[in-house]
Design a protein around this motif. Structure first.
Motif, PDB file in Angstrom:
ATOM      1  N   GLU A 201     -10.136 -30.557  33.677  1.00 43.87           N
ATOM      2  CA  GLU A 201      -8.814 -30.157  33.209  1.00 43.87           C
ATOM      3  C   GLU A 201      -8.886 -28.733  32.663  1.00 43.87           C
ATOM      4  N   VAL A 202      -8.094 -27.845  33.221  1.00 45.19           N
ATOM      5  CA  VAL A 202      -8.130 -26.433  32.855  1.00 45.19           C
ATOM      6  C   VAL A 202      -6.765 -26.023  32.316  1.00 45.19           C
ATOM      7  N   VAL A 203      -6.782 -25.412  31.146  1.00 41.43           N
ATOM      8  CA  VAL A 203      -5.563 -24.874  30.542  1.00 41.43           C
ATOM      9  C   VAL A 203      -5.766 -23.377  30.347  1.00 41.43           C
ATOM     10  N   CYS A 204      -4.905 -22.571  30.941  1.00 37.42           N
ATOM     11  CA  CYS A 204      -5.008 -21.110  30.834  1.00 37.42           C
ATOM     12  C   CYS A 204      -3.753 -20.558  30.173  1.00 37.42           C
ATOM     13  N   GLU A 205      -3.944 -19.530  29.379  1.00 35.80           N
ATOM     14  CA  GLU A 205      -2.797 -18.822  28.811  1.00 35.80           C
ATOM     15  C   GLU A 205      -3.076 -17.336  28.765  1.00 35.80           C
ATOM     16  N   LYS A 206      -2.017 -16.577  28.880  1.00 33.39           N
ATOM     17  CA  LYS A 206      -2.126 -15.127  28.776  1.00 33.39           C
ATOM     18  C   LYS A 206      -2.210 -14.732  27.306  1.00 33.39           C
ATOM     19  N   ILE A 207      -3.023 -13.732  27.014  1.00 36.61           N
ATOM     20  CA  ILE A 207      -3.109 -13.182  25.659  1.00 36.61           C
ATOM     21  C   ILE A 207      -3.043 -11.665  25.760  1.00 36.61           C
ATOM     22  N   LEU A 208      -2.917 -11.016  24.632  1.00 33.17           N
ATOM     23  CA  LEU A 208      -2.847  -9.552  24.558  1.00 33.17           C
ATOM     24  C   LEU A 208      -1.654  -9.025  25.350  1.00 33.17           C
ATOM     25  N   ALA A 209      -0.479  -9.374  24.888  1.00 31.48           N
ATOM     26  CA  ALA A 209       0.743  -8.917  25.539  1.00 31.48           C
ATOM     27  C   ALA A 209       0.843  -7.397  25.458  1.00 31.48           C
ATOM     28  N   THR A 210       1.290  -6.787  26.531  1.00 35.86           N
ATOM     29  CA  THR A 210       1.549  -5.353  26.532  1.00 35.86           C
ATOM     30  C   THR A 210       2.957  -5.152  26.002  1.00 35.86           C
ATOM     31  N   SER A 211       3.061  -4.874  24.700  1.00 30.37           N
ATOM     32  CA  SER A 211       4.355  -4.794  24.042  1.00 30.37           C
ATOM     33  C   SER A 211       4.279  -3.864  22.845  1.00 30.37           C
ATOM     34  N   ASN A 212       5.393  -3.210  22.543  1.00 31.27           N
ATOM     35  CA  ASN A 212       5.444  -2.353  21.365  1.00 31.27           C
ATOM     36  C   ASN A 212       5.260  -3.147  20.076  1.00 31.27           C
ATOM     37  N   TRP A 213       5.607  -4.442  20.115  1.00 33.42           N
ATOM     38  CA  TRP A 213       5.457  -5.261  18.913  1.00 33.42           C
ATOM     39  C   TRP A 213       3.997  -5.397  18.492  1.00 33.42           C
ATOM     40  N   THR A 214       3.077  -5.302  19.457  1.00 33.65           N
ATOM     41  CA  THR A 214       1.660  -5.331  19.102  1.00 33.65           C
ATOM     42  C   THR A 214       1.048  -3.941  19.126  1.00 33.65           C
ATOM     43  N   ALA A 215       1.533  -3.070  20.003  1.00 32.36           N
ATOM     44  CA  ALA A 215       0.976  -1.719  20.065  1.00 32.36           C
ATOM     45  C   ALA A 215       1.233  -0.950  18.779  1.00 32.36           C
TER      46      ALA A 215
ATOM     47  N   SER B 156       1.987 -10.433  10.391  1.00 29.60           N
ATOM     48  CA  SER B 156       3.196 -11.057  10.921  1.00 29.60           C
ATOM     49  C   SER B 156       3.567 -10.498  12.289  1.00 29.60           C
ATOM     50  N   LEU B 157       3.342  -9.207  12.505  1.00 27.65           N
ATOM     51  CA  LEU B 157       3.642  -8.616  13.809  1.00 27.65           C
ATOM     52  C   LEU B 157       2.661  -9.089  14.876  1.00 27.65           C
ATOM     53  N   LEU B 158       1.389  -9.154  14.533  1.00 26.44           N
ATOM     54  CA  LEU B 158       0.391  -9.573  15.514  1.00 26.44           C
ATOM     55  C   LEU B 158       0.544 -11.055  15.864  1.00 26.44           C
ATOM     56  N   GLU B 159       1.076 -11.850  14.959  1.00 28.87           N
ATOM     57  CA  GLU B 159       1.282 -13.269  15.252  1.00 28.87           C
ATOM     58  C   GLU B 159       2.347 -13.491  16.333  1.00 28.87           C
ATOM     59  N   ARG B 160       3.077 -12.458  16.694  1.00 30.34           N
ATOM     60  CA  ARG B 160       4.055 -12.569  17.766  1.00 30.34           C
ATOM     61  C   ARG B 160       3.407 -12.591  19.147  1.00 30.34           C
ATOM     62  N   ASP B 161       2.140 -12.201  19.219  1.00 32.88           N
ATOM     63  CA  ASP B 161       1.490 -12.029  20.524  1.00 32.88           C
ATOM     64  C   ASP B 161       1.554 -13.264  21.408  1.00 32.88           C
ATOM     65  N   PRO B 162       1.259 -14.481  20.915  1.00 30.18           N
ATOM     66  CA  PRO B 162       1.308 -15.639  21.819  1.00 30.18           C
ATOM     67  C   PRO B 162       2.670 -15.827  22.482  1.00 30.18           C
ATOM     68  N   ARG B 163       3.754 -15.637  21.714  1.00 23.39           N
ATOM     69  CA  ARG B 163       5.093 -15.803  22.287  1.00 23.39           C
ATOM     70  C   ARG B 163       5.412 -14.687  23.281  1.00 23.39           C
ATOM     71  N   LEU B 164       5.017 -13.459  22.957  1.00 22.67           N
ATOM     72  CA  LEU B 164       5.295 -12.344  23.851  1.00 22.67           C
ATOM     73  C   LEU B 164       4.523 -12.482  25.160  1.00 22.67           C
ATOM     74  N   ALA B 165       3.251 -12.891  25.071  1.00 21.84           N
ATOM     75  CA  ALA B 165       2.422 -13.016  26.274  1.00 21.84           C
ATOM     76  C   ALA B 165       2.875 -14.175  27.152  1.00 21.84           C
TER      77      ALA B 165
END
Length: 318
Positions: A197-211, A253-262
């Motif tokens: 069973e494999v679960v994959c998710e994207k991380i490190l969204a390319t977004s101004n909210w994290t940049a 708080s800004l970096l915690e947005r990454d999972p939703r953005l990615a």
């Protein structure tokens, strides 16, 4: 493969020994081991924090009591997992010097290992972690099989997501510690086809909210000056103000947005987190704890002056 491993081991041993010590003898860390904005350590903290945050959130969803960090370098993620989840941890790395730093910094049992042929018995650890490691190894498929062999419940992996052209350039340049494999969210389908069973998710969204917090977290002059953001360039001219505004609370708080953005459909991303479950029943219906970015930013250890002659290290500072 033997030649590749020998060159890589020599490079890593230099990095984690004499090549990783400042002029005044302080260990120059690979990860932000000394805490938020406390050096010396390698740059790009915000990406390192985001990767670590993703891993710890993932671990909170797995039932486990022991963890092996394969390719664990100086032991940062293993030590953090121990602090957050109370699990038994071991670290392993191709570099003997990296293993020494893990023992000095965190008192973690760490030994030199070749990930292509791990010395551990089958199913020795509940969870095996391999973070930002597979892109460097000679045969990543063989390594993944080894990680699965020594894991009882799950293997947790993070890898960078770069363009195939960038990876090809690295391979052509023959960089000793370069990224020589391309990964995306479909890179682990071969194990899914084998019944894992494999679960994959994207991380490190390319977004101004994290940049934005990422660039201002460290206020590195050359990074700020080259930023495409007017806000970043303006605040970068006033580093004291930037650091005051982008402290732990706002940055976290800004970096915690990454999972939703990615996770947004079609969102660009720079990394992949994959979990390969040998035992799907190890998946928790409810996380064992809430992992906050602040937990990561608050984690720190005293600075050390390692004695490269084999004597005990000298610790100082908070």
């Amino acid at each position: 493969m033997a030649e590749h491993l020998a060159e890589l081991e020599a490079w890593l041993d230099e990095r984690f020994s004499t090549g990783g010590v400042t002029e005044d003898g302080i260990y120059f860390a690979h990860q932000p081991v000394y805490g938020f904005r406390v050096g010396p350590s390698e740059a790009n903290w915000y990406e390192r924090y985001l990767i670590t945050y993703s891993i710890m959130r993932c671990l909170a969803g797995i039932e486990f009591s022991s963890l092996l960090d394969a390719g664990g370098a100086e032991g940062y993620k293993a030590a953090l997992a121990r602090a957050l989840f109370g699990c038994a941890v071991t670290s392993g790395d191709l570099s003997h010097q990296a293993c020494l730093r893990a023992r000095e910094l965190y008192g973690i049992d760490s030994q030199r290992v070749d990930l292509h042929a791990l010395p551990h018995d089958d199913e020795s650890w509940d969870v095996v972690l391999a973070s930002e490691t597979l892109e460097h190894v000679f045969d990543h498929r063989r390594v993944i099989d080894e990680l699965l062999r020594v894991a009882r419940s799950a293997v947790v992996i993070t890898v960078p997501h770069e363009s195939p052209e960038h990876v090809a350039m690295t391979v052509k340049a023959n960089e000793i510690h370069g990224h020589i494999h391309y990964f995306d969210t479909e890179s682990f389908d071969a194990w899914r086809e084998r019944g894992i069973e494999v679960v994959c998710e994207k991380i490190l969204a390319t977004s101004n909210w994290t940049a934005l917090p990422g660039q201002l977290m460290e206020c590195v002059p050359e990074v700020v000056a080259s930023s495409g953001s007017r806000i970043v360039r303006t605040l970068g001219r006033h580093p004291g103000l930037a650091r005051a505004l982008f402290g732990k609370r706002l940055t976290g708080s800004l970096l915690e947005r990454d999972p939703r953005l990615a996770a947004r459909p079609g969102a660009p991303y720079r990394g992949v987190l994959a979990v390969l479950y040998k035992d799907p029943s190890a998946r928790r219906t409810k996380p064992s704890r809430r992992v906050r970015m602040r937990d990561i930013l608050d984690f720190r250890t005293p600075r050390i002056r390692p004695n490269l002659d084999g004597l005990p290290p000298r610790r100082f500072g908070p």
